[in-house]
Design an enzyme around this catalytic site. Structure first.
Site, PDB file in Angstrom:
ATOM      1  N   GLY A 194      40.286  50.872  30.897  1.00 23.62           N
ATOM      2  CA  GLY A 194      41.672  50.578  31.209  1.00 23.62           C
ATOM      3  C   GLY A 194      41.874  49.073  31.259  1.00 23.62           C
ATOM      4  N   GLN A 243      46.024  41.488  34.153  1.00 18.77           N
ATOM      5  CA  GLN A 243      44.677  40.937  33.924  1.00 18.77           C
ATOM      6  C   GLN A 243      44.622  39.974  32.745  1.00 18.77           C
ATOM      7  OE1 GLN A 243      42.991  45.162  34.135  1.00 18.77           O
ATOM      8  NE2 GLN A 243      41.271  43.957  34.846  1.00 18.77           N
ATOM      9  N   CYS A 265      35.644  46.596  37.597  1.00 23.00           N
ATOM     10  CA  CYS A 265      36.859  45.936  37.135  1.00 23.00           C
ATOM     11  C   CYS A 265      36.466  44.815  36.174  1.00 23.00           C
ATOM     12  CB  CYS A 265      37.614  45.358  38.337  1.00 23.00           C
ATOM     13  SG  CYS A 265      39.162  44.553  37.885  1.00 23.00           S
ATOM     14  N   LEU A 266      37.166  44.755  35.055  1.00 23.17           N
ATOM     15  CA  LEU A 266      36.863  43.714  34.069  1.00 23.17           C
ATOM     16  C   LEU A 266      37.169  42.321  34.625  1.00 23.17           C
ATOM     17  CD1 LEU A 266      38.272  45.496  30.879  1.00 23.17           C
ATOM     18  CD2 LEU A 266      35.899  45.425  31.671  1.00 23.17           C
ATOM     19  N   HIS A 320      43.933  52.594  39.795  1.00 25.34           N
ATOM     20  CA  HIS A 320      43.347  51.242  39.792  1.00 25.34           C
ATOM     21  C   HIS A 320      44.253  50.287  39.005  1.00 25.34           C
ATOM     22  CE1 HIS A 320      39.686  48.496  39.310  1.00 25.34           C
ATOM     23  NE2 HIS A 320      40.477  48.062  38.330  1.00 25.34           N
ATOM     24  N   GLU A 321      44.720  50.742  37.832  1.00 24.95           N
ATOM     25  CA  GLU A 321      45.561  49.866  36.987  1.00 24.95           C
ATOM     26  C   GLU A 321      46.944  49.667  37.602  1.00 24.95           C
ATOM     27  OE1 GLU A 321      43.924  48.365  34.933  1.00 24.95           O
ATOM     28  OE2 GLU A 321      42.237  49.716  34.612  1.00 24.95           O
ATOM     29  N   HIS A 334      46.785  46.940  39.991  1.00 21.28           N
ATOM     30  CA  HIS A 334      46.826  45.608  39.347  1.00 21.28           C
ATOM     31  C   HIS A 334      48.282  45.149  39.165  1.00 21.28           C
ATOM     32  CE1 HIS A 334      42.757  44.409  38.407  1.00 21.28           C
ATOM     33  NE2 HIS A 334      42.473  45.504  37.746  1.00 21.28           N
TER      34      HIS A 334
HETATM   35  O1  K1U Z   1      39.376  46.163  34.868  1.00 20.87           O
HETATM   36  C1  K1U Z   1      39.949  47.228  34.774  1.00 20.87           C
HETATM   37  O2  K1U Z   1      40.994  47.425  35.354  1.00 20.87           O
HETATM   38  C2  K1U Z   1      39.330  48.302  33.922  1.00 20.87           C
HETATM   39  C3  K1U Z   1      38.396  49.203  34.710  1.00 20.87           C
HETATM   40  C4  K1U Z   1      39.083  50.510  35.015  1.00 20.87           C
HETATM   41  C5  K1U Z   1      38.327  51.393  35.938  1.00 20.87           C
HETATM   42  C6  K1U Z   1      37.389  52.248  35.506  1.00 20.87           C
HETATM   43  C7  K1U Z   1      36.709  53.086  36.376  1.00 20.87           C
HETATM   44  C8  K1U Z   1      36.980  53.060  37.689  1.00 20.87           C
HETATM   45  C9  K1U Z   1      37.925  52.184  38.126  1.00 20.87           C
HETATM   46  C10 K1U Z   1      38.583  51.347  37.257  1.00 20.87           C
HETATM   47  C11 K1U Z   1      37.183  49.455  33.869  1.00 20.87           C
HETATM   48  O3  K1U Z   1      37.255  49.818  32.753  1.00 20.87           O
HETATM   49  S1  K1U Z   1      35.680  49.221  34.609  1.00 20.87           S
HETATM   50  C12 K1U Z   1      34.622  49.382  33.244  1.00 20.87           C
HETATM   51  C13 K1U Z   1      33.594  50.343  33.297  1.00 20.87           C
HETATM   52  O4  K1U Z   1      32.547  49.833  33.334  1.00 20.87           O
HETATM   53  C14 K1U Z   1      33.669  51.810  33.233  1.00 20.87           C
HETATM   54  C15 K1U Z   1      33.829  52.578  34.348  1.00 20.87           C
HETATM   55  C16 K1U Z   1      33.837  53.972  34.257  1.00 20.87           C
HETATM   56  C17 K1U Z   1      33.653  54.577  33.042  1.00 20.87           C
HETATM   57  C18 K1U Z   1      33.489  53.799  31.934  1.00 20.87           C
HETATM   58  C19 K1U Z   1      33.490  52.400  32.024  1.00 20.87           C
HETATM   59 ZN    ZN Z   2      40.593  46.234  37.275  1.00 18.04          ZN
END
Ligand code: K1U
Ligand code: ZN
Length: 169
Positions: A46, A51, A92-93, A134-135, A138
């Site tokens: 996401g 961001q 979170c990225l 989560h998004e 943000h």
């Molecule tokens: O930074 C962000 O908002 C993106 C974030 C979204 C998110 C994913 C999972 C749980 C909470 C928020 C990410 O993409 S984190 C990246 C990640 O490593 C990931 C997590 C779960 C599944 C696949 C990838």
């Molecule tokens: Zn995030």
């Protein structure tokens, strides 16, 4: 291909509140395309416009393994959230390398516009529900570390600032 720079915590711009999207035009579609490219490149599921320093209520999501289920979420509002809550590990990225548990409603139903401005409802559970919430945080200027204790958050802040200083050397 255009990769947008992702703001890193504790950048103050991550706490700005996004404004509604009002123009569904070619410029918006370009922003959506660039956000998907940035999210896939960063291996995220996401990305909120906040961001990438674009303060409008726009989110891109793709929780599929094949990267073939892109979801554009514009001007989202929660219409229902389950009483049942789940603690899920979040990342979170904008806070690279940090993962912690956050408690949120297990299921949500939202209404949102797509890239053409069409309203629809999305019912979500599991990773999609976590990601949507989560998004949406943000867009309100909230980062997942804001749910953690002050002690943990301050440690994360210090670690991020140190990493940023080192990468500037
Ligand atoms: O930074 C962000 O908002 C993106 C974030 C979204 C998110 C994913 C999972 C749980 C909470 C928020 C990410 O993409 S984190 C990246 C990640 O490593 C990931 C997590 C779960 C599944 C696949 C990838
Ligand atoms: Zn995030």
């Amino acid at each position: 291909m255009a990769l947008l720079p992702i703001l890193c915590y504790p950048d103050a711009r991550l706490h700005k509140v996004a404004k509604p999207v009002t123009q569904f035009d070619a410029a918006l579609q370009t922003q959506i395309d660039h956000m998907f490219e940035t999210m896939y490149d960063a291996k995220g599921v996401g990305l909120a416009a906040t961001q990438v320093d674009f303060h409008h209520r726009l989110i891109v999501i793709d929780v599929s393994e094949e990267h073939d289920q892109p979801l554009v979420v514009i001007n989202p509002e929660v219409v229902w959230a389950s009483e049942e809550k789940t603690v899920a590990e979040e990342g979170c990225l904008s806070v690279p390398g940090i993962y912690d548990g956050v408690e949120r409603p297990s299921q949500v139903r939202i209404k949102a516009q797509d890239g053409q401005g069409q309203w629809r409802e999305i019912e979500a559970e599991g990773l999609l529900a976590v990601c949507i919430q989560h998004e949406m945080d943000h867009l309100m200027g909230k980062v997942f570390v804001d749910y953690l204790s002050t002690l943990k958050r301050n440690r994360i802040k210090t670690k991020m600032l140190k990493l940023q200083r080192e990468s500037e050397k």
